[in-house]
Design a protein around this motif. Sequence first.
Motif, PDB file in Angstrom:
ATOM      1  N   GLY A 167      -0.632  12.934   7.829  1.00  0.00           N
ATOM      2  CA  GLY A 167      -1.688  12.540   8.747  1.00  0.00           C
ATOM      3  C   GLY A 167      -1.691  11.083   9.145  1.00  0.00           C
ATOM      4  O   GLY A 167      -2.580  10.632   9.868  1.00  0.00           O
ATOM      5  N   TYR A 168      -0.704  10.316   8.717  1.00  0.00           N
ATOM      6  CA  TYR A 168      -0.623   8.906   9.117  1.00  0.00           C
ATOM      7  C   TYR A 168       0.797   8.408   8.867  1.00  0.00           C
ATOM      8  O   TYR A 168       1.585   9.049   8.167  1.00  0.00           O
ATOM      9  N   GLN A 169       1.119   7.265   9.431  1.00  0.00           N
ATOM     10  CA  GLN A 169       2.454   6.691   9.231  1.00  0.00           C
ATOM     11  C   GLN A 169       2.387   5.662   8.119  1.00  0.00           C
ATOM     12  O   GLN A 169       1.813   4.580   8.285  1.00  0.00           O
ATOM     13  N   GLN A 219      -4.237   2.118   6.823  1.00  0.00           N
ATOM     14  CA  GLN A 219      -4.799   1.928   5.489  1.00  0.00           C
ATOM     15  C   GLN A 219      -5.543   0.599   5.414  1.00  0.00           C
ATOM     16  O   GLN A 219      -5.020  -0.448   5.814  1.00  0.00           O
ATOM     17  N   ALA A 220      -6.771   0.633   4.893  1.00  0.00           N
ATOM     18  CA  ALA A 220      -7.551  -0.590   4.724  1.00  0.00           C
ATOM     19  C   ALA A 220      -7.333  -1.206   3.348  1.00  0.00           C
ATOM     20  O   ALA A 220      -7.283  -2.426   3.198  1.00  0.00           O
ATOM     21  N   ASN A 221      -7.233  -0.360   2.356  1.00  0.00           N
ATOM     22  CA  ASN A 221      -7.009  -0.809   0.969  1.00  0.00           C
ATOM     23  C   ASN A 221      -6.526   0.409   0.162  1.00  0.00           C
ATOM     24  O   ASN A 221      -6.165   1.427   0.735  1.00  0.00           O
ATOM     25  N   ALA A 222      -6.544   0.285  -1.152  1.00  0.00           N
ATOM     26  CA  ALA A 222      -6.039   1.378  -1.988  1.00  0.00           C
ATOM     27  C   ALA A 222      -6.886   2.637  -1.899  1.00  0.00           C
ATOM     28  O   ALA A 222      -6.439   3.722  -2.273  1.00  0.00           O
ATOM     29  N   PHE A 223      -8.101   2.518  -1.369  1.00  0.00           N
ATOM     30  CA  PHE A 223      -9.031   3.635  -1.367  1.00  0.00           C
ATOM     31  C   PHE A 223      -9.210   4.280   0.008  1.00  0.00           C
ATOM     32  O   PHE A 223      -9.331   5.495   0.134  1.00  0.00           O
ATOM     33  N   VAL A 243      -0.826  -8.976   0.400  1.00  0.00           N
ATOM     34  CA  VAL A 243      -1.188  -7.561   0.435  1.00  0.00           C
ATOM     35  C   VAL A 243      -0.668  -6.969   1.735  1.00  0.00           C
ATOM     36  O   VAL A 243      -0.918  -7.506   2.812  1.00  0.00           O
ATOM     37  N   VAL A 244       0.071  -5.865   1.632  1.00  0.00           N
ATOM     38  CA  VAL A 244       0.698  -5.250   2.799  1.00  0.00           C
ATOM     39  C   VAL A 244       0.337  -3.773   2.847  1.00  0.00           C
ATOM     40  O   VAL A 244       0.601  -3.036   1.903  1.00  0.00           O
ATOM     41  N   GLY A 261       0.836  -1.191   0.000  1.00  0.00           N
ATOM     42  CA  GLY A 261       0.000   0.000   0.000  1.00  0.00           C
ATOM     43  C   GLY A 261       0.872   1.241   0.000  1.00  0.00           C
ATOM     44  O   GLY A 261       1.990   1.236  -0.515  1.00  0.00           O
ATOM     45  N   ALA A 262       0.377   2.309   0.595  1.00  0.00           N
ATOM     46  CA  ALA A 262       1.109   3.577   0.610  1.00  0.00           C
ATOM     47  C   ALA A 262       2.439   3.424   1.334  1.00  0.00           C
ATOM     48  O   ALA A 262       2.506   2.930   2.456  1.00  0.00           O
TER      49      ALA A 262
END
Length: 255
Positions: free
Chosen positions: A210-212, A245-249, A239-240, A186-187
């Motif tokens: 706003g997040y790590q 983050q829950a997913n790409a969205f 998937v990591v 992910g991000a």
Amino acid sequence: MADSKIILVTGATAGFGKAIAETFAAKGWDVIITGRRQERLKELAQKLTGGYGVRVLPLHFDVRDKVAVNEQLGQLPDNWREIDVLVNNAGLALGRDLFDQASMDDWEAMIDTNIKGLLYVSRAVLPYFEKRGEGHIINIGSTAAKDVYPMGNVYCATKSAVEAISKAQRIDLLSKKIKVTAIHPGAAATEFSLVRFKGDQAESDKVYKGYQALEATDIADITYYVATLPKHVCINDLVVTCTAQANAFFTHKEG
């Protein structure tokens, strides 16, 4: 070390690729690193040999260039052909625009790098695996393969293709005892967004505010784990994401 393992990492001059090369070298693996930026390749090669005492083979080429890929990887020196792991890491996102406003040049660069480059490199390395009767392909995908998000259009499509190609490789290479793993990060706070926004640091910084986010070393550590499991164990699809983050969205940002 004469009995050390060999990993080949594409796109090794920054981000995940650089971190993966460093992590494996630190564990005593010899490393083949490829990339488009020759000076960075030289710097990384010197760092790995000087810091870890391993052998390093830097190869300067663009994975989009089929001729260069075949020339460089198809004619490796004899003492570099016993490759254990290939990490298809070279890839990029360019632009974040609505479909009807996106640059076709950006589309072509992503398709040529993320899909065709992965195919070219895989085919060039496979004969070495087939001769040995074993090997491991690790394709770096993205959560964008799992969920299409606004203004992600062709980037999401290319990473969906990476997922499909990984599945196809796994099926077609099963009888050859070649493992295939797709890792979908992910991000992650790398140069990824800076490239996507074409050097706009302010826009790039907003992505991770706003997040790590994940770090390149997180994916490197996971890649090492996946690559060093027993021969009879293969993680097919992973998937990591960071905890936020829950997913790409969906990402939870503070403030």
